[in-house]
Design a protein around this motif. Structure first.
Motif, PDB file in Angstrom:
ATOM      1  N   ASP A  92      -3.319  -0.659   4.651  1.00 11.20           N
ATOM      2  CA  ASP A  92      -2.376  -1.781   4.706  1.00 11.20           C
ATOM      3  C   ASP A  92      -1.018  -1.312   4.211  1.00 11.20           C
ATOM      4  N   SER A  93       0.033  -1.849   4.796  1.00  8.43           N
ATOM      5  CA  SER A  93       1.373  -1.303   4.581  1.00  8.43           C
ATOM      6  C   SER A  93       1.960  -1.576   3.201  1.00  8.43           C
ATOM      7  N   ASP A  94       1.310  -2.396   2.386  1.00 10.49           N
ATOM      8  CA  ASP A  94       1.769  -2.583   1.006  1.00 10.49           C
ATOM      9  C   ASP A  94       0.846  -1.884   0.008  1.00 10.49           C
ATOM     10  N   ASP A  95      -0.101  -1.083   0.511  1.00 10.26           N
ATOM     11  CA  ASP A  95      -0.986  -0.295  -0.344  1.00 10.26           C
ATOM     12  C   ASP A  95      -0.622   1.187  -0.231  1.00 10.26           C
ATOM     13  N   TYR A  96      -1.351   2.028  -0.950  1.00  7.82           N
ATOM     14  CA  TYR A  96      -1.135   3.474  -0.846  1.00  7.82           C
ATOM     15  C   TYR A  96      -2.402   4.205  -1.270  1.00  7.82           C
ATOM     16  N   ILE A  97      -2.421   5.540  -1.108  1.00  2.00           N
ATOM     17  CA  ILE A  97      -3.637   6.322  -1.340  1.00  2.00           C
ATOM     18  C   ILE A  97      -3.306   7.618  -2.062  1.00  2.00           C
ATOM     19  N   ASP A  98      -4.357   8.236  -2.637  1.00  2.00           N
ATOM     20  CA  ASP A  98      -4.204   9.565  -3.238  1.00  2.00           C
ATOM     21  C   ASP A  98      -3.801  10.583  -2.177  1.00  2.00           C
ATOM     22  N   TYR A 200      -8.149   4.716  -3.120  1.00  2.62           N
ATOM     23  CA  TYR A 200      -7.253   3.837  -2.364  1.00  2.62           C
ATOM     24  C   TYR A 200      -6.702   2.840  -3.379  1.00  2.62           C
ATOM     25  N   TYR A 201      -5.388   2.567  -3.331  1.00  7.50           N
ATOM     26  CA  TYR A 201      -4.751   1.657  -4.285  1.00  7.50           C
ATOM     27  C   TYR A 201      -4.423   0.342  -3.581  1.00  7.50           C
ATOM     28  N   TYR A 202      -5.215  -0.669  -3.910  1.00  7.84           N
ATOM     29  CA  TYR A 202      -5.116  -1.973  -3.255  1.00  7.84           C
ATOM     30  C   TYR A 202      -4.295  -2.916  -4.133  1.00  7.84           C
ATOM     31  N   ILE A 203      -3.250  -3.494  -3.555  1.00  7.46           N
ATOM     32  CA  ILE A 203      -2.343  -4.366  -4.305  1.00  7.46           C
ATOM     33  C   ILE A 203      -2.597  -5.815  -3.898  1.00  7.46           C
TER      34      ILE A 203
END
Length: 386
Positions: A92-98, A200-203
């Motif tokens: 998702d475009s407001d999340d990010y990953i390692d 995975y970093y979910y906001i």
């Protein structure tokens, strides 16, 4: 055959303040031969300009601009159709990953020839607090693939599996279409593996899963999604009776939780009727009814088995929501002469354990509404293998 190892699909709509962070984490991936497909769903902010800037700078980024705002399901489907990679990932475009997220997942997938590999997740709550949520990954490791229920963006999926079975996100389901897609993937997947060492970093944001009140159109969409999930469970050839009952009980539990998200008479009638229709279609009615009798009482179970929607509504209306029930968590040890531990009690809403001099005398565990009792358990040796 394409040399692209993973195609990452990123739906974009009005996420200007967060988009650069997401794209930076993707272009920084240590896995080579990756493509990043960004689908702009007719954004009205500067999201498309940001995408075009990154596309000009990084050759692995490809931008698809939709002619009209069509919803996230359509955007993701466009990404699936354009993907050329061996595996698909979704961010998702407001999340990010390692930075090594896809390298590790891909390495595991190739080594074990797996159709799906799932990573771990760190969730940032509305108040800004971040925590690691490993509950689902532990459930998968303990019980199997059917316990992969919602954190679907943590995984990669074999592209051939998706395209061979023509799996897409249902465009007529505005809320819950991602879970439908995930569950269909599980039905066809040969193997689901996990890795807990990459994140995975979910906001979480306003209007997400934390909604206490849902509008009627979103409730209707969820009911449609639940019916589609039930159909998938009923078509699955490799699901065990235990997993089938557990998943179906979970669906009816979701009906109850959504029953409390909108108090309008029409919504509650719709949920009651949808619950009856869901139960009519299931293959293990008596087993499911027994579990639900333990959770909500025999009267509820009788109403369900007689397809009495009004009775179900009345039962749920008169019950205290489970989340409002006070939960206890007690750990207490009784000592001899103030130093030798003799009796230890450990009590939570999920289990009760009684130990005497290290010997477990009693264990009562509440799992999915079923109580299991074990007596006289003496651990001799415990070995944990990776």
């Amino acid at each position: 055959m394409s040399d692209i190892k993973i195609s990452v699909v990123v739906p974009v709509y009005n996420v200007g303040p967060y988009l650069a962070r997401c794209l930076d984490s993707l272009v920084a991936q240590t896995l080579s031969d990756i493509e990043i497909i960004c689908i702009d769903d007719k954004s009205t902010d500067n999201s498309l300009e940001i995408l075009q800037e990154y596309e000009n700078k990084y050759p692995q980024i490809h931008v698809i601009s939709l002619d009209k705002n069509s919803g996230v399901a359509t955007a993701r489907n466009a990404g699936i159709d354009a993907a050329r990679g061996e595996y698909l990932g979704f961010v998702d475009s407001d999340d990010y990953i390692d930075a090594d997220f896809y390298e590790k997942l891909y390495a595991t997938a190739k080594k074990e020839n797996a159709d799906m590999v799932r990573g771990n997740v760190k969730i940032t709550k509305l108040d800004g607090v971040t925590f690691t949520d490993s509950n689902e990954i532990k459930n998968i490791e303990r019980h199997g693939k059917w316990y992969f229920a919602w954190q679907w963006w943590t995984a990669i999926y074999r592209a051939d599996m998706i395209k061979r079975h023509k799996l897409h996100f249902p465009v007529d389901v505005i809320s819950g279409q991602d879970t439908v897609f995930l569950t269909e993937c599980l039905r066809h997947a040969n193997t689901l593996l996990t890795r807990s060492d990459v994140f995975y970093y979910y906001i979480r944001r306003e209007g997400s899963l934390d909604e206490q009140i849902m509008p009627p159109h979103k409730i209707a969409s969820r009911l449609k999604a639940f019916a589609m999930l039930a159909q998938t469970y009923n078509r699955a050839s490799d699901i065990s009776e235990k997993d089938y009952v557990s998943r179906y009980v979970g669906l009816i539990g979701l009906m109850e939780s959504h029953f409390r998200k909108n108090t309008s008479k029409k919504c509650r009638n719709d949920i009651g009727n949808a619950t009856v229709e869901l139960f009519k279609e299931c293959k293990k009615k008596s087993e499911i009814a027994k579990v639900l009798a333990l959770r909500w009482g025999k009267h509820f179970s009788d109403c369900l088995q007689s397809y009495d929607a009004e009775g179900i509504i009345e039962c749920w209306s008169n019950m205290t929501p489970e989340k409002e029930i006070k939960k206890t968590h007690i750990r207490k040890t009784f000592y001899l002469f103030g130093c030798l531990p003799i009796v230890r009690l450990q009590h939570t809403e999920k289990k009760l354990i009684v130990r005497l001099c290290g010997l477990q005398l009693l264990r009562i565990k509440n799992e999915y509404g079923v109580y299991r009792l074990n007596f006289m358990y003496l651990p001799i040796i415990r070995i944990k293998s990776k």
